[in-house]
Design an enzyme around this catalytic site. Sequence first.
Site, PDB file in Angstrom:
ATOM      1  N   ASN A 144       0.821  -1.204   0.000  1.00  0.00           N
ATOM      2  CA  ASN A 144       0.000   0.000   0.000  1.00  0.00           C
ATOM      3  C   ASN A 144       0.866   1.270   0.000  1.00  0.00           C
ATOM      4  OD1 ASN A 144      -1.884   2.024   0.434  1.00  0.00           O
ATOM      5  ND2 ASN A 144      -2.420   1.367   2.491  1.00  0.00           N
ATOM      6  N   HIS A 203      -3.743   0.137   8.341  1.00  0.00           N
ATOM      7  CA  HIS A 203      -3.506  -0.084   9.774  1.00  0.00           C
ATOM      8  C   HIS A 203      -4.748  -0.637  10.461  1.00  0.00           C
ATOM      9  CE1 HIS A 203      -5.203   3.980   9.519  1.00  0.00           C
ATOM     10  NE2 HIS A 203      -5.610   3.824  10.775  1.00  0.00           N
TER      11      HIS A 203
END
Length: 190
Positions: free
Chosen positions: A134, A143
Site C-alpha cells: 500500500n 492499519h
Amino acid sequence: MKSVSKGEFYSLYSSLHGWGAVVAGKDGLLENFLPFGGRNREEVIEDVTRCWSAVREDGGYASDAARMLAAYFEGKKPDFRLPIDWSRFTEFQAAVYAAVSKIPHGSVRSYAEVAVSMGRPSAARGVGASMAANPLPIIIPCHRVVGSSGCLTGYSGFGGIDSKAWLLRLEGITLDDAGRVAEHVKHRSH
C-alpha cells in the site's frame, strides 16, 4: 525511481512524530510518506525527490491530502475522499484497497473479513500482500486490518507494528496487554 510525468506535486505535513509528505498527480494521490521516525523537513524532501525525481512542491490533490493528514495526526477525523490514481494497482489490489477504504475510523477488520467483503473468501493472504504494498497508508487505512485473533500481524509503514498500534490507539482502538485489539472493540461497527 518512479516515473514522473509533468504535473506531479508533493506537499509536506508535520506531526508530533516528524514530517511527512504526500505525492499526487493529475489523476489523484500516488504515495504517502509517513511522519514517523522524527525526520525533519529536509530529510522528507530528500526521500520524496529520491523516489519522484521531477516532482514539484505544493499543488493539486497533494496539498489537500497534506492538510487532511496533518489534521488526522492531531486526532481529528478527516474524510479522505480524494481521487486516487488507481492505474498503478493490479485489479486485485484495487479491489482490496477499495474494501479497506470502507473500514470506518475507529474500527478494524481481519484480513479474512476483508477477503470475504470482496467476494474472495480464500484470498486473505492476498489481502495481506496488498496491504504490504500500500503506497497510501492512512488514506487507504491498512492499519485497520489485523489478524483474526486481533493481533497486529504486520505493518509495512515506517515504524512497523509500533506505528500501527499508535495509529489504532489514535483512533480510539483499545489494545490488550498482549498488543491485540480488544475483542469488544474488534467487532464494533460490523
